[in-house]
Motif scaffolding. Structure first.
Motif, PDB file in Angstrom:
ATOM      1  N   ILE A 170       7.082  54.269  50.259  1.00 55.74           N
ATOM      2  CA  ILE A 170       7.850  53.378  51.299  1.00 55.74           C
ATOM      3  C   ILE A 170       9.188  53.025  50.504  1.00 55.74           C
ATOM      4  O   ILE A 170      10.274  53.155  51.089  1.00 55.74           O
ATOM      5  CB  ILE A 170       6.874  52.151  51.495  1.00 55.74           C
ATOM      6  CG1 ILE A 170       5.706  52.608  52.305  1.00 55.74           C
ATOM      7  CG2 ILE A 170       7.779  51.002  52.282  1.00 55.74           C
ATOM      8  CD1 ILE A 170       4.687  51.432  52.531  1.00 55.74           C
ATOM      9  N   LEU A 171       9.324  52.820  49.294  1.00 56.82           N
ATOM     10  CA  LEU A 171      10.285  52.357  48.596  1.00 56.82           C
ATOM     11  C   LEU A 171      11.402  53.664  48.603  1.00 56.82           C
ATOM     12  O   LEU A 171      12.394  53.472  48.879  1.00 56.82           O
ATOM     13  CB  LEU A 171      10.409  51.979  47.160  1.00 56.82           C
ATOM     14  CG  LEU A 171       9.583  50.514  46.884  1.00 56.82           C
ATOM     15  CD1 LEU A 171       9.293  50.417  45.636  1.00 56.82           C
ATOM     16  CD2 LEU A 171      10.639  49.596  47.462  1.00 56.82           C
ATOM     17  N   ILE A 172      10.937  54.732  48.335  1.00 56.38           N
ATOM     18  CA  ILE A 172      11.777  56.100  48.581  1.00 56.38           C
ATOM     19  C   ILE A 172      12.363  56.299  49.770  1.00 56.38           C
ATOM     20  O   ILE A 172      13.300  56.506  49.978  1.00 56.38           O
ATOM     21  CB  ILE A 172      10.959  57.089  48.146  1.00 56.38           C
ATOM     22  CG1 ILE A 172      10.627  57.109  46.357  1.00 56.38           C
ATOM     23  CG2 ILE A 172      11.950  58.582  48.232  1.00 56.38           C
ATOM     24  CD1 ILE A 172      11.739  56.754  45.746  1.00 56.38           C
ATOM     25  N   LYS A 173      11.553  56.145  50.825  1.00 55.75           N
ATOM     26  CA  LYS A 173      12.005  55.914  52.492  1.00 55.75           C
ATOM     27  C   LYS A 173      12.912  55.209  52.630  1.00 55.75           C
ATOM     28  O   LYS A 173      13.981  55.494  53.154  1.00 55.75           O
ATOM     29  CB  LYS A 173      10.825  55.773  53.485  1.00 55.75           C
ATOM     30  CG  LYS A 173       9.533  56.842  53.300  1.00 55.75           C
ATOM     31  CD  LYS A 173      10.110  58.302  53.200  1.00 55.75           C
ATOM     32  CE  LYS A 173       8.842  59.235  52.955  1.00 55.75           C
ATOM     33  NZ  LYS A 173       9.140  60.289  51.716  1.00 55.75           N
ATOM     34  N   ALA A 174      13.153  53.933  52.150  1.00 56.64           N
ATOM     35  CA  ALA A 174      14.056  52.885  52.245  1.00 56.64           C
ATOM     36  C   ALA A 174      15.369  53.425  51.376  1.00 56.64           C
ATOM     37  O   ALA A 174      16.424  53.397  52.075  1.00 56.64           O
ATOM     38  CB  ALA A 174      13.494  51.578  51.540  1.00 56.64           C
ATOM     39  N   VAL A 175      15.225  54.043  50.427  1.00 59.05           N
ATOM     40  CA  VAL A 175      16.511  54.727  49.665  1.00 59.05           C
ATOM     41  C   VAL A 175      16.880  55.816  50.451  1.00 59.05           C
ATOM     42  O   VAL A 175      18.405  55.787  50.363  1.00 59.05           O
ATOM     43  CB  VAL A 175      15.769  55.130  48.183  1.00 59.05           C
ATOM     44  CG1 VAL A 175      17.068  55.811  47.643  1.00 59.05           C
ATOM     45  CG2 VAL A 175      15.480  53.925  47.263  1.00 59.05           C
ATOM     46  N   VAL A 176      16.221  56.633  50.846  1.00 58.55           N
ATOM     47  CA  VAL A 176      16.912  57.753  51.706  1.00 58.55           C
ATOM     48  C   VAL A 176      17.371  57.140  52.858  1.00 58.55           C
ATOM     49  O   VAL A 176      18.649  57.675  53.351  1.00 58.55           O
ATOM     50  CB  VAL A 176      15.387  58.678  52.080  1.00 58.55           C
ATOM     51  CG1 VAL A 176      15.881  59.646  53.410  1.00 58.55           C
ATOM     52  CG2 VAL A 176      14.827  59.437  51.054  1.00 58.55           C
ATOM     53  N   LEU A 177      16.988  56.176  53.649  1.00 56.37           N
ATOM     54  CA  LEU A 177      17.475  55.682  54.728  1.00 56.37           C
ATOM     55  C   LEU A 177      19.009  55.194  54.504  1.00 56.37           C
ATOM     56  O   LEU A 177      19.921  55.337  54.840  1.00 56.37           O
ATOM     57  CB  LEU A 177      16.624  54.465  55.433  1.00 56.37           C
ATOM     58  CG  LEU A 177      16.988  54.602  56.759  1.00 56.37           C
ATOM     59  CD1 LEU A 177      15.889  55.303  57.452  1.00 56.37           C
ATOM     60  CD2 LEU A 177      16.500  53.052  57.377  1.00 56.37           C
ATOM     61  N   ALA A 178      19.082  54.562  53.035  1.00 60.74           N
ATOM     62  CA  ALA A 178      20.298  53.946  52.583  1.00 60.74           C
ATOM     63  C   ALA A 178      21.353  54.836  52.168  1.00 60.74           C
ATOM     64  O   ALA A 178      22.473  54.772  52.295  1.00 60.74           O
ATOM     65  CB  ALA A 178      19.962  53.072  51.498  1.00 60.74           C
ATOM     66  N   LEU A 179      20.735  56.027  51.892  1.00 61.04           N
ATOM     67  CA  LEU A 179      21.494  57.022  51.384  1.00 61.04           C
ATOM     68  C   LEU A 179      22.417  57.756  52.633  1.00 61.04           C
ATOM     69  O   LEU A 179      23.557  57.842  52.766  1.00 61.04           O
ATOM     70  CB  LEU A 179      21.036  58.196  50.824  1.00 61.04           C
ATOM     71  CG  LEU A 179      20.653  58.004  49.317  1.00 61.04           C
ATOM     72  CD1 LEU A 179      19.771  59.082  48.903  1.00 61.04           C
ATOM     73  CD2 LEU A 179      21.959  57.931  48.488  1.00 61.04           C
ATOM     74  N   VAL A 180      21.578  57.942  53.730  1.00 62.28           N
ATOM     75  CA  VAL A 180      22.176  58.439  55.260  1.00 62.28           C
ATOM     76  C   VAL A 180      23.144  57.147  55.736  1.00 62.28           C
ATOM     77  O   VAL A 180      24.160  57.659  55.980  1.00 62.28           O
ATOM     78  CB  VAL A 180      21.076  58.742  55.939  1.00 62.28           C
ATOM     79  CG1 VAL A 180      21.800  59.051  57.316  1.00 62.28           C
ATOM     80  CG2 VAL A 180      20.246  59.900  55.223  1.00 62.28           C
ATOM     81  N   PHE A 181      22.631  55.992  55.479  1.00 60.96           N
ATOM     82  CA  PHE A 181      23.444  54.858  56.168  1.00 60.96           C
ATOM     83  C   PHE A 181      24.822  54.679  55.455  1.00 60.96           C
ATOM     84  O   PHE A 181      25.932  54.606  55.852  1.00 60.96           O
ATOM     85  CB  PHE A 181      22.777  53.686  55.776  1.00 60.96           C
ATOM     86  CG  PHE A 181      23.384  52.334  56.526  1.00 60.96           C
ATOM     87  CD1 PHE A 181      23.619  52.095  57.530  1.00 60.96           C
ATOM     88  CD2 PHE A 181      24.051  51.575  55.408  1.00 60.96           C
ATOM     89  CE1 PHE A 181      24.349  51.031  58.082  1.00 60.96           C
ATOM     90  CE2 PHE A 181      24.885  50.321  55.598  1.00 60.96           C
ATOM     91  CZ  PHE A 181      25.222  50.002  56.978  1.00 60.96           C
ATOM     92  N   ALA A 182      24.755  54.817  53.954  1.00 61.49           N
ATOM     93  CA  ALA A 182      25.895  54.887  53.144  1.00 61.49           C
ATOM     94  C   ALA A 182      27.051  56.008  53.545  1.00 61.49           C
ATOM     95  O   ALA A 182      28.099  56.135  53.476  1.00 61.49           O
ATOM     96  CB  ALA A 182      25.807  54.842  51.663  1.00 61.49           C
ATOM     97  N   GLY A 183      26.219  57.168  53.662  1.00 58.54           N
ATOM     98  CA  GLY A 183      27.187  58.521  54.244  1.00 58.54           C
ATOM     99  C   GLY A 183      27.823  58.018  55.508  1.00 58.54           C
ATOM    100  O   GLY A 183      28.863  58.457  55.713  1.00 58.54           O
ATOM    101  N   LYS A 184      26.953  57.553  56.487  1.00 56.36           N
ATOM    102  CA  LYS A 184      27.774  57.333  58.010  1.00 56.36           C
ATOM    103  C   LYS A 184      28.908  56.391  57.861  1.00 56.36           C
ATOM    104  O   LYS A 184      29.808  56.743  58.274  1.00 56.36           O
ATOM    105  CB  LYS A 184      26.547  56.835  58.606  1.00 56.36           C
ATOM    106  CG  LYS A 184      26.940  56.187  60.121  1.00 56.36           C
ATOM    107  CD  LYS A 184      27.253  57.283  61.046  1.00 56.36           C
ATOM    108  CE  LYS A 184      27.538  56.707  62.332  1.00 56.36           C
ATOM    109  NZ  LYS A 184      28.373  57.522  63.116  1.00 56.36           N
ATOM    110  N   VAL A 185      28.593  55.224  56.950  1.00 59.42           N
ATOM    111  CA  VAL A 185      29.613  54.338  56.825  1.00 59.42           C
ATOM    112  C   VAL A 185      30.864  54.671  56.031  1.00 59.42           C
ATOM    113  O   VAL A 185      32.079  54.219  56.486  1.00 59.42           O
ATOM    114  CB  VAL A 185      29.206  53.008  56.011  1.00 59.42           C
ATOM    115  CG1 VAL A 185      30.121  51.871  55.695  1.00 59.42           C
ATOM    116  CG2 VAL A 185      28.027  52.333  56.751  1.00 59.42           C
ATOM    117  N   SER A 186      30.715  55.644  54.843  1.00 58.42           N
ATOM    118  CA  SER A 186      31.777  56.174  54.224  1.00 58.42           C
ATOM    119  C   SER A 186      32.775  57.250  54.897  1.00 58.42           C
ATOM    120  O   SER A 186      33.658  57.557  54.590  1.00 58.42           O
ATOM    121  CB  SER A 186      31.485  56.690  52.764  1.00 58.42           C
ATOM    122  OG  SER A 186      30.490  57.492  52.968  1.00 58.42           O
TER     123      SER A 186
END
Length: 103
Positions: A39-55
Motif C-alpha cells: 500500500i505504501l508503494i502504491k502511494a509512492v507510485v501515485l506520487a511519482l505520476v503526480f510529480a511528473g504531471k505537476v512538473s
C-alpha cells in the motif's frame, strides 16, 4: 467547495500513506506487513505520476513509476516467499514470536 483533480490525487496519496503507516504500526503478521508495504508503494507510485504531471514531464514520472512497480513486484514475491518459509520452519507468522526464536 470544488476540488480539482490534482487535489483529489493529493488526498489519495495522503490517505494511502496514512493507511500504510497505520497498518505497519498495528500489524504483527508477516504477510500483513508485506501487504502494508505494498500500500505504501502504491502511494509512492501515485506520487511519482503526480510529480511528473505537476512538473510538466509526465513521461518521466510514468516511466519511473513503471520501474518502481517492477521492483516492487520482485520485493513482494521475495517477501511472501520468505513468509512461507518462516511459517514452515517456525509454525507462526507473528513477528514478535519470530524475533525471540533462535535457530
Amino acid at each position: 467547495m470544488n476540488f480539482s483533480p490534482l487535489d483529489i490525487i493529493l488526498f489519495g496519496i495522503a490517505g494511502l500513506l496514512g493507511v500504510g503507516f497505520y497498518g505497519l504500526l498495528i500489524t504483527r503478521n508477516l504477510i500483513k506487513t508485506v501487504m502494508m508495504l505494498q500500500i505504501l508503494i502504491k502511494a509512492v507510485v501515485l506520487a511519482l505520476v503526480f510529480a511528473g504531471k505537476v512538473s510538466g514531464n509526465l513521461g518521466l514520472g510514468q516511466s519511473t513509476a513503471a520501474t518502481v512497480i517492477v521492483a516492487d513486484t520482485i520485493v513482494a514475491v521475495v517477501g511472501l516467499a520468505l513468509a512461507v518459509q518462516v511459517r514452515r520452519r517456525f509454525g507462526t507468522l507473528d513477528v514478535p514470536k519470530i524475533s525471540t526464536l533462535k535457530g
